[in-house]
Design an enzyme around this catalytic site. Structure first.
Site, PDB file in Angstrom:
ATOM      1  N   HIS A  39      41.125  36.303  69.939  1.00 39.61           N
ATOM      2  CA  HIS A  39      41.511  37.064  68.742  1.00 39.61           C
ATOM      3  C   HIS A  39      40.387  37.985  68.297  1.00 39.61           C
ATOM      4  O   HIS A  39      39.359  37.539  67.807  1.00 39.61           O
ATOM      5  CB  HIS A  39      41.900  36.118  67.608  1.00 39.61           C
ATOM      6  CG  HIS A  39      42.509  36.829  66.436  1.00 39.61           C
ATOM      7  ND1 HIS A  39      43.716  37.492  66.519  1.00 39.61           N
ATOM      8  CD2 HIS A  39      42.083  37.007  65.164  1.00 39.61           C
ATOM      9  CE1 HIS A  39      44.005  38.030  65.348  1.00 39.61           C
ATOM     10  NE2 HIS A  39      43.026  37.759  64.504  1.00 39.61           N
TER      11      HIS A  39
ATOM     12  N   HIS B 256      39.567  41.979  66.433  1.00 39.49           N
ATOM     13  CA  HIS B 256      39.876  43.313  65.903  1.00 39.49           C
ATOM     14  C   HIS B 256      38.579  44.090  66.161  1.00 39.49           C
ATOM     15  O   HIS B 256      37.636  43.999  65.372  1.00 39.49           O
ATOM     16  CB  HIS B 256      40.178  43.283  64.405  1.00 39.49           C
ATOM     17  CG  HIS B 256      41.236  42.280  64.025  1.00 39.49           C
ATOM     18  ND1 HIS B 256      42.552  42.432  64.375  1.00 39.49           N
ATOM     19  CD2 HIS B 256      41.162  41.106  63.351  1.00 39.49           C
ATOM     20  CE1 HIS B 256      43.245  41.401  63.915  1.00 39.49           C
ATOM     21  NE2 HIS B 256      42.425  40.581  63.297  1.00 39.49           N
TER      22      HIS B 256
ATOM     23  N   GLN C  75      36.357  45.931  63.631  1.00 44.70           N
ATOM     24  CA  GLN C  75      35.659  45.199  62.561  1.00 44.70           C
ATOM     25  C   GLN C  75      34.211  44.843  62.936  1.00 44.70           C
ATOM     26  O   GLN C  75      33.413  44.490  62.065  1.00 44.70           O
ATOM     27  CB  GLN C  75      36.449  43.949  62.162  1.00 44.70           C
ATOM     28  CG  GLN C  75      37.776  44.318  61.482  1.00 44.70           C
ATOM     29  CD  GLN C  75      38.587  43.117  61.029  1.00 44.70           C
ATOM     30  OE1 GLN C  75      38.094  41.988  60.996  1.00 44.70           O
ATOM     31  NE2 GLN C  75      39.834  43.344  60.678  1.00 44.70           N
TER      32      GLN C  75
ATOM     33  N   ARG D  62      38.981  42.724  52.356  1.00 41.67           N
ATOM     34  CA  ARG D  62      39.921  43.597  53.059  1.00 41.67           C
ATOM     35  C   ARG D  62      39.782  45.053  52.599  1.00 41.67           C
ATOM     36  O   ARG D  62      39.916  45.977  53.398  1.00 41.67           O
ATOM     37  CB  ARG D  62      41.356  43.095  52.833  1.00 41.67           C
ATOM     38  CG  ARG D  62      42.340  43.694  53.822  1.00 41.67           C
ATOM     39  CD  ARG D  62      43.733  43.119  53.654  1.00 41.67           C
ATOM     40  NE  ARG D  62      44.401  43.656  52.483  1.00 41.67           N
ATOM     41  CZ  ARG D  62      45.730  43.690  52.317  1.00 41.67           C
ATOM     42  NH1 ARG D  62      46.521  43.182  53.246  1.00 41.67           N
ATOM     43  NH2 ARG D  62      46.279  44.183  51.231  1.00 41.67           N
TER      44      ARG D  62
ATOM     45  N   TYR E 273      45.300  46.997  65.607  1.00 45.67           N
ATOM     46  CA  TYR E 273      46.229  47.576  64.639  1.00 45.67           C
ATOM     47  C   TYR E 273      45.849  48.954  64.128  1.00 45.67           C
ATOM     48  O   TYR E 273      46.539  49.538  63.298  1.00 45.67           O
ATOM     49  CB  TYR E 273      46.527  46.618  63.488  1.00 45.67           C
ATOM     50  CG  TYR E 273      45.369  46.153  62.643  1.00 45.67           C
ATOM     51  CD1 TYR E 273      44.906  46.901  61.575  1.00 45.67           C
ATOM     52  CD2 TYR E 273      44.759  44.930  62.904  1.00 45.67           C
ATOM     53  CE1 TYR E 273      43.861  46.456  60.788  1.00 45.67           C
ATOM     54  CE2 TYR E 273      43.720  44.476  62.125  1.00 45.67           C
ATOM     55  CZ  TYR E 273      43.274  45.243  61.066  1.00 45.67           C
ATOM     56  OH  TYR E 273      42.232  44.787  60.292  1.00 45.67           O
TER      57      TYR E 273
ATOM     58  N   HIS F 272      51.805  41.827  62.927  1.00 42.46           N
ATOM     59  CA  HIS F 272      50.574  41.535  62.187  1.00 42.46           C
ATOM     60  C   HIS F 272      50.649  40.228  61.407  1.00 42.46           C
ATOM     61  O   HIS F 272      49.746  39.403  61.452  1.00 42.46           O
ATOM     62  CB  HIS F 272      50.232  42.691  61.234  1.00 42.46           C
ATOM     63  CG  HIS F 272      48.995  42.428  60.433  1.00 42.46           C
ATOM     64  ND1 HIS F 272      49.020  41.744  59.236  1.00 42.46           N
ATOM     65  CD2 HIS F 272      47.695  42.712  60.679  1.00 42.46           C
ATOM     66  CE1 HIS F 272      47.777  41.622  58.782  1.00 42.46           C
ATOM     67  NE2 HIS F 272      46.958  42.205  59.639  1.00 42.46           N
TER      68      HIS F 272
ATOM     69  N   ARG G 194      54.009  39.266  56.396  1.00 40.72           N
ATOM     70  CA  ARG G 194      53.961  40.294  55.347  1.00 40.72           C
ATOM     71  C   ARG G 194      54.357  41.653  55.917  1.00 40.72           C
ATOM     72  O   ARG G 194      54.876  42.507  55.218  1.00 40.72           O
ATOM     73  CB  ARG G 194      52.538  40.444  54.767  1.00 40.72           C
ATOM     74  CG  ARG G 194      51.933  39.230  54.155  1.00 40.72           C
ATOM     75  CD  ARG G 194      50.650  39.594  53.378  1.00 40.72           C
ATOM     76  NE  ARG G 194      49.607  40.233  54.177  1.00 40.72           N
ATOM     77  CZ  ARG G 194      48.686  39.567  54.860  1.00 40.72           C
ATOM     78  NH1 ARG G 194      48.677  38.254  54.883  1.00 40.72           N
ATOM     79  NH2 ARG G 194      47.750  40.209  55.560  1.00 40.72           N
TER      80      ARG G 194
ATOM     81  N   HIS H 147      45.179  31.532  62.908  1.00 41.99           N
ATOM     82  CA  HIS H 147      44.731  30.782  61.713  1.00 41.99           C
ATOM     83  C   HIS H 147      45.597  29.540  61.438  1.00 41.99           C
ATOM     84  O   HIS H 147      45.123  28.437  61.605  1.00 41.99           O
ATOM     85  CB  HIS H 147      44.635  31.654  60.457  1.00 41.99           C
ATOM     86  CG  HIS H 147      43.835  32.903  60.637  1.00 41.99           C
ATOM     87  ND1 HIS H 147      42.525  32.880  61.067  1.00 41.99           N
ATOM     88  CD2 HIS H 147      44.149  34.222  60.481  1.00 41.99           C
ATOM     89  CE1 HIS H 147      42.073  34.133  61.149  1.00 41.99           C
ATOM     90  NE2 HIS H 147      43.036  34.949  60.803  1.00 41.99           N
TER      91      HIS H 147
ATOM     92  N   ASP I  70      37.656  37.148  65.912  1.00 43.94           N
ATOM     93  CA  ASP I  70      38.347  37.823  64.814  1.00 43.94           C
ATOM     94  C   ASP I  70      37.550  38.980  64.202  1.00 43.94           C
ATOM     95  O   ASP I  70      37.534  40.077  64.732  1.00 43.94           O
ATOM     96  CB  ASP I  70      38.732  36.759  63.768  1.00 43.94           C
ATOM     97  CG  ASP I  70      39.741  37.258  62.747  1.00 43.94           C
ATOM     98  OD1 ASP I  70      40.143  38.421  62.819  1.00 43.94           O
ATOM     99  OD2 ASP I  70      40.143  36.466  61.872  1.00 43.94           O
TER     100      ASP I  70
HETATM  101 ZN   LIG Z   1      42.709  38.610  62.612  1.00 39.49          ZN
END
Ligand SMILES: [Zn+2]
Length: 461
Positions: free
Chosen positions: A58, A60, A63, A84, A123, A209, A212, A277, A328
């Site tokens: 996992h 991103h 980040q 965020r 994403y 994602h 949500r 998670h 992550d």
């Molecule tokens: Zn993540």
């Protein structure tokens, strides 16, 4: 690549620890033969302890740019949601070259930590103003290029992000680079399908994602699209139940269902699914999720950094649930630290020790490594995770000369790597038999770091 042979003084095989092991690797980087007690003089001999490399399931990549830059207290109470906002401000700045440079550096760091596959939950799709690039998959293709430059295997999981909250709420301004409808998303998927076909270090899946960001109908349409590409067992990763607010919002919207419960009740879950998670579950959800085959994709150092909560790992493993690990947000890039943090989260909660060891006399490190190798390989849909014939030759080599490992062998070397020495113990790494980390140096690290340095200077000024 020609056929080659590698010989290790000690190696963790499917049958257990063995000495003087020669691995014969075919022209495609797959292990053809494993011989313990070998006296083969034609093999290249390496010092150290060979173990199967760990998938980092996992990521991103973008980040990585902000790792360590959200550790200053804000005016009010800080939370995942204030973090965020900081993350969005960085995500809005990156161009294609920037992302490629940041991702390549990250992938080098992953390789040096003993991970040979990245699961890229990607994403960032569009230009900073929210309009698509001429090639809608531009930014995901940049991650594939970065993986190729670093020599890491990748399971690309382009993210389906359509809404800003439960029940199809409008996305926010800060989310404009992420948003796609079904048609545009399927175009991205099709480009990545073409780019991945016939490539032995690339796999493709999808990542809705979170609950949500999609609706049940939309997600079902996209899964059908993935199936039409002939990828009926391809991975489906989704963030779920990371934060208590998300659980509360889900219950309010669905009139009673918690997020993991909602997934179980509304989708045909199987081993192709990975819940990233799954922090907040009741005992009933934990048992049902384990039974569904859905893998728990845990990111313990990020979850600790973001103050998410504690995953019920003891209960999940007792129910024979499958786990995998990822870095992550990349606040730490180290499978050793993530496994350590997973164990420590249980110790701190229960005021105990060796919480996750599989039984009396069993090593905690070995239990966690075995579990995360099996679940990790499965969640990436790649044939790795064991030093055995038919598996890809993805090998991590621990330095038995490092002070943390003096006098250790077998499971005690794993425990000392995971709980004490960490990344500093990792010396050599092979991906499909290619020697990409040689005595702690990645074969292209100077060139990759130079581009990363320039990108960070540009983006953080
Ligand atoms: Zn993540």
């Amino acid at each position: 690549m020609k056929q080659r042979k590698l010989k290790f003084a000690s190696a963790l095989l499917s049958s257990g620890w063995a000495e003087d092991v020669t691995l014969t690797i075919d022209a495609h980087g797959m292990i053809e033969k494993v011989e313990a007690g070998s006296s083969d003089k034609t093999a290249k001999t390496l010092k150290g302890i060979a173990i199967p490399a760990m998938p980092n399931i996992h990521s991103h990549a973008h980040q990585r740019l902000m790792a360590g830059l959200a550790e200053v207290a804000g005016p009010g109470a800080d939370s995942f949601w204030t973090w965020r906002e900081v993350m969005y401000s960085f995500a809005l700045k990156l161009g294609p070259e920037d992302l490629e440079a940041v991702a390549a550096q990250l992938y080098v760091e992953m390789l040096k930590s003993g991970s040979t596959i990245v699961g890229e939950f990607q994403y960032l799709h569009h230009q900073p103003d929210g309009s698509p690039y001429d090639e809608p998959a531009e930014l995901s293709l940049r991650c594939l290029a970065a993986a190729e430059e670093a020599g890491i295997a990748i399971t690309m999981l382009p993210t389906l992000y359509a809404y800003g909250g439960f029940g199809g709420q409008k996305p926010t301004e800060g989310q404009r680079r992420f948003i796609n409808d079904e048609t545009r998303y399927l175009k991205i998927l099709s480009s990545l399908d073409k780019a991945s076909k016939g490539h032995n270090l690339r796999q493709l899946g999808i990542s809705p994602h979170s609950l949500r960001a999609v609706t049940r109908e939309l997600l079902n349409e996209v899964i059908a699209g993935l199936d039409r590409l002939g990828r009926k067992t391809a991975p489906i990763h989704i963030h779920v139940a990371e934060q208590t607010k998300e659980v509360d919002d889900c219950i309010a919207w669905s009139k009673g269902a918690r997020p993991v419960q909602y997934l179980i009740d509304n989708f045909a879950l199987s081993q192709r699914w990975c819940a990233i998670h799954a922090t907040h579950m009741t005992a009933d959800e934990t048992a049902r999720m384990a039974a569904s085959g859905m893998i728990a994709g845990l990111c313990p150092t990020t979850e600790a950094n973001l103050g998410d909560g504690t995953f019920p790992a003891d209960l999940f493993l007792k129910n024979k649930g499958a786990i995998a690990i990822g870095s992550d947000s990349h606040i730490s890039v180290s499978p050793a630290e993530d496994l350590r943090q997973l164990e420590y989260s249980q110790r701190l909660r229960d005021r105990t020790r060796n919480a996750l060891a599989s039984g009396p006399g069993k090593s905690t490190g070995r239990t966690l490594l075995d579990a995360a190798l099996t679940g990790g390989a499965q969640s990436m849909a790649q044939k790795v995770g064991a030093l055995a014939p038919g598996y890809r030759a993805d090998i991590a080599v621990l330095d038995d000369g490092h002070p943390a490992l003096i006098g250790r062998s077998g499971d005690s070397a794993l425990d000392s790597w995971i709980f004490s020495g960490g990344n500093a113990c990792m010396r050599d790494v092979f991906v499909a038999g290619e020697h990409v980390v040689q005595e702690r140096r990645h074969i292209r690290e100077e060139a990759i770091e130079k581009k990363f340095r320039a990108a960070v200077k540009r983006l953080t000024k």
